[in-house]
Design a protein around this motif. Structure first.
Motif, PDB file in Angstrom:
ATOM      1  N   SER A 281      -5.018  25.876  -0.741  1.00 47.11           N
ATOM      2  CA  SER A 281      -4.767  24.517  -1.227  1.00 47.11           C
ATOM      3  C   SER A 281      -3.973  23.679  -0.219  1.00 47.11           C
ATOM      4  N   TYR A 282      -4.237  22.385  -0.294  1.00 45.40           N
ATOM      5  CA  TYR A 282      -3.517  21.388   0.511  1.00 45.40           C
ATOM      6  C   TYR A 282      -2.912  20.362  -0.438  1.00 45.40           C
ATOM      7  N   ILE A 283      -1.946  19.602   0.062  1.00 41.94           N
ATOM      8  CA  ILE A 283      -1.239  18.614  -0.762  1.00 41.94           C
ATOM      9  C   ILE A 283      -1.339  17.234  -0.106  1.00 41.94           C
ATOM     10  N   VAL A 284      -1.610  16.214  -0.916  1.00 46.99           N
ATOM     11  CA  VAL A 284      -1.516  14.818  -0.479  1.00 46.99           C
ATOM     12  C   VAL A 284      -0.291  14.227  -1.180  1.00 46.99           C
ATOM     13  N   GLU A 285       0.719  13.863  -0.402  1.00 44.77           N
ATOM     14  CA  GLU A 285       1.968  13.329  -0.956  1.00 44.77           C
ATOM     15  C   GLU A 285       2.032  11.819  -0.703  1.00 44.77           C
ATOM     16  N   SER A 286       2.507  11.061  -1.700  1.00 46.09           N
ATOM     17  CA  SER A 286       2.592   9.603  -1.601  1.00 46.09           C
ATOM     18  C   SER A 286       4.006   9.137  -1.916  1.00 46.09           C
ATOM     19  N   ASP A 287       4.389   7.982  -1.337  1.00 45.33           N
ATOM     20  CA  ASP A 287       5.699   7.421  -1.645  1.00 45.33           C
ATOM     21  C   ASP A 287       5.653   6.531  -2.905  1.00 45.33           C
TER      22      ASP A 287
ATOM     23  N   ASP B 187      -3.467   3.475  -5.475  1.00 48.75           N
ATOM     24  CA  ASP B 187      -2.228   3.722  -6.211  1.00 48.75           C
ATOM     25  C   ASP B 187      -2.306   3.113  -7.611  1.00 48.75           C
ATOM     26  N   ARG B 188      -1.251   3.299  -8.396  1.00 47.52           N
ATOM     27  CA  ARG B 188      -1.251   2.852  -9.788  1.00 47.52           C
ATOM     28  C   ARG B 188      -1.272   1.325  -9.920  1.00 47.52           C
ATOM     29  N   ASP B 189      -0.947   0.610  -8.802  1.00 44.04           N
ATOM     30  CA  ASP B 189      -0.983  -0.856  -8.813  1.00 44.04           C
ATOM     31  C   ASP B 189      -2.317  -1.408  -8.318  1.00 44.04           C
TER      32      ASP B 189
ATOM     33  N   GLU C 106       2.007  15.823 -10.360  1.00 41.19           N
ATOM     34  CA  GLU C 106       3.057  14.806 -10.430  1.00 41.19           C
ATOM     35  C   GLU C 106       2.461  13.459 -10.004  1.00 41.19           C
ATOM     36  N   PRO C 107       3.084  12.334 -10.381  1.00 38.09           N
ATOM     37  CA  PRO C 107       2.534  11.021 -10.013  1.00 38.09           C
ATOM     38  C   PRO C 107       2.411  10.803  -8.511  1.00 38.09           C
ATOM     39  N   HIS C 108       3.258  11.493  -7.720  1.00 34.43           N
ATOM     40  CA  HIS C 108       3.254  11.277  -6.277  1.00 34.43           C
ATOM     41  C   HIS C 108       2.500  12.370  -5.520  1.00 34.43           C
ATOM     42  N   LEU C 109       1.909  13.352  -6.225  1.00 30.07           N
ATOM     43  CA  LEU C 109       1.292  14.495  -5.561  1.00 30.07           C
ATOM     44  C   LEU C 109      -0.141  14.706  -6.028  1.00 30.07           C
ATOM     45  N   CYS C 110      -0.998  15.057  -5.037  1.00 26.00           N
ATOM     46  CA  CYS C 110      -2.360  15.513  -5.328  1.00 26.00           C
ATOM     47  C   CYS C 110      -2.521  16.890  -4.702  1.00 26.00           C
ATOM     48  N   VAL C 111      -3.101  17.835  -5.429  1.00 24.48           N
ATOM     49  CA  VAL C 111      -3.356  19.180  -4.919  1.00 24.48           C
ATOM     50  C   VAL C 111      -4.861  19.344  -4.736  1.00 24.48           C
ATOM     51  N   VAL C 112      -5.259  19.668  -3.494  1.00 22.00           N
ATOM     52  CA  VAL C 112      -6.682  19.811  -3.155  1.00 22.00           C
ATOM     53  C   VAL C 112      -6.962  21.295  -2.921  1.00 22.00           C
ATOM     54  N   GLU C 113      -7.731  21.902  -3.839  1.00 24.92           N
ATOM     55  CA  GLU C 113      -8.097  23.319  -3.712  1.00 24.92           C
ATOM     56  C   GLU C 113      -9.452  23.412  -3.011  1.00 24.92           C
ATOM     57  N   VAL C 114      -9.504  24.236  -1.934  1.00 24.75           N
ATOM     58  CA  VAL C 114     -10.757  24.383  -1.187  1.00 24.75           C
ATOM     59  C   VAL C 114     -11.124  25.866  -1.092  1.00 24.75           C
ATOM     60  N   GLN C 115     -12.409  26.082  -0.808  1.00 21.73           N
ATOM     61  CA  GLN C 115     -12.920  27.440  -0.620  1.00 21.73           C
ATOM     62  C   GLN C 115     -13.144  27.667   0.876  1.00 21.73           C
TER      63      GLN C 115
ATOM     64  N   LYS D 117       0.836  -1.198   0.000  1.00 21.09           N
ATOM     65  CA  LYS D 117       0.000   0.000   0.000  1.00 21.09           C
ATOM     66  C   LYS D 117       0.875   1.255   0.000  1.00 21.09           C
ATOM     67  N   PRO D 118       0.401   2.327  -0.622  1.00 18.06           N
ATOM     68  CA  PRO D 118       1.186   3.566  -0.583  1.00 18.06           C
ATOM     69  C   PRO D 118       1.099   4.222   0.799  1.00 18.06           C
ATOM     70  N   VAL D 119       2.122   4.967   1.142  1.00 17.70           N
ATOM     71  CA  VAL D 119       2.105   5.772   2.364  1.00 17.70           C
ATOM     72  C   VAL D 119       1.788   7.199   1.948  1.00 17.70           C
ATOM     73  N   VAL D 120       0.630   7.710   2.368  1.00 22.86           N
ATOM     74  CA  VAL D 120       0.188   9.033   1.933  1.00 22.86           C
ATOM     75  C   VAL D 120       0.105   9.974   3.125  1.00 22.86           C
ATOM     76  N   THR D 121       0.483  11.237   2.893  1.00 15.89           N
ATOM     77  CA  THR D 121       0.563  12.236   3.959  1.00 15.89           C
ATOM     78  C   THR D 121      -0.109  13.524   3.508  1.00 15.89           C
TER      79      THR D 121
END
Length: 201
Positions: free
Chosen positions: A108-114, A178-180, A145-154, A90-94
């Motif tokens: 905005s907030y960021i979800v980062e994965s390994d 994840d991609r797997d 990027e493949p390892h990053l998600c950007v969450v834009e909120v109001q 499983k990916p480790v997401v922060t």
């Protein structure tokens, strides 16, 4: 008659005088016959010479105490290490914030994965993957990027000069794929805060 009584008395007293004194059979007491063995008060005594004097010597065998020691058993333990292939892990997401303070309502907030993840498996509906405090809606979820998600909120912040804490956190139903195809339901770093101050126009 008097002569007979006299003779009897002489014989009695002479017999008593010639009789040896009764020996006391105690350890350390004097004895008369070397090598003689007797039992006295539970002890076995022998008459032997001690410093040129015959005395009773204790030859009772000493009592021995046997102590039994239980054998020690050594148990060998074996540690088995299992390696999980990256494709099955499983990916480790922060969750992180893009910045600490802001002066506009869109933040905005960021979800980062390994591992590479699919950010579009995250929902834009509050209460599904994310919950917010002073957040009216999720405007967008992008993947630069493949390892990053950007969450834009109001953010809910009036233009009155006051500073407000805007909080984004993982919902109890949070999940990302994840991609797997592995699903992760734990979001480390949650919750995260951004302090928003909207100046008076």
């Amino acid at each position: 008659m008097k002569t007979l009584r006299y003779v009897l008395l002489v014989l009695v007293f002479s017999g008593l005088a010639s009789a040896p004194a009764l020996a006391v059979n105690n350890e350390g007491a004097k004895c008369t016959t070397a090598g003689k063995i007797v039992n006295s008060s539970g002890k076995k005594l022998v008459c032997g010479k001690v410093a040129k004097t015959l005395k009773w010597i204790n030859i009772t065998a000493p009592t021995t105490t046997t102590t039994t020691v239980a054998p020690t058993t050594t148990v060998a333990t074996t540690t088995t290490t299992t390696t999980i292939p990256a494709s099955k892990r499983k990916p480790v997401v922060t969750l992180m914030r893009s910045y600490g303070t802001a002066y506009r309502s869109s933040v905005s907030y960021i979800v980062e994965s390994d591992k590479p993840v699919d950010c579009f498996t995250l929902s834009r509906e509050l209460g599904e993957d994310f919950v917010g405090t002073r957040i009216s809606r999720i405007d967008s979820i992008g993947q630069p990027e493949p390892h990053l998600c950007v969450v834009e909120v109001q953010a809910i912040a009036l233009a009155d000069g006051d500073t407000r804490e805007i909080i984004l956190a993982a919902a109890s139903t949070f999940s990302i794929v994840d991609r797997d195809g592995n699903i992760q339901t734990t979001l480390l770093g949650s919750p995260q805060s951004i302090w928003v101050t909207r100046p008076v126009p």
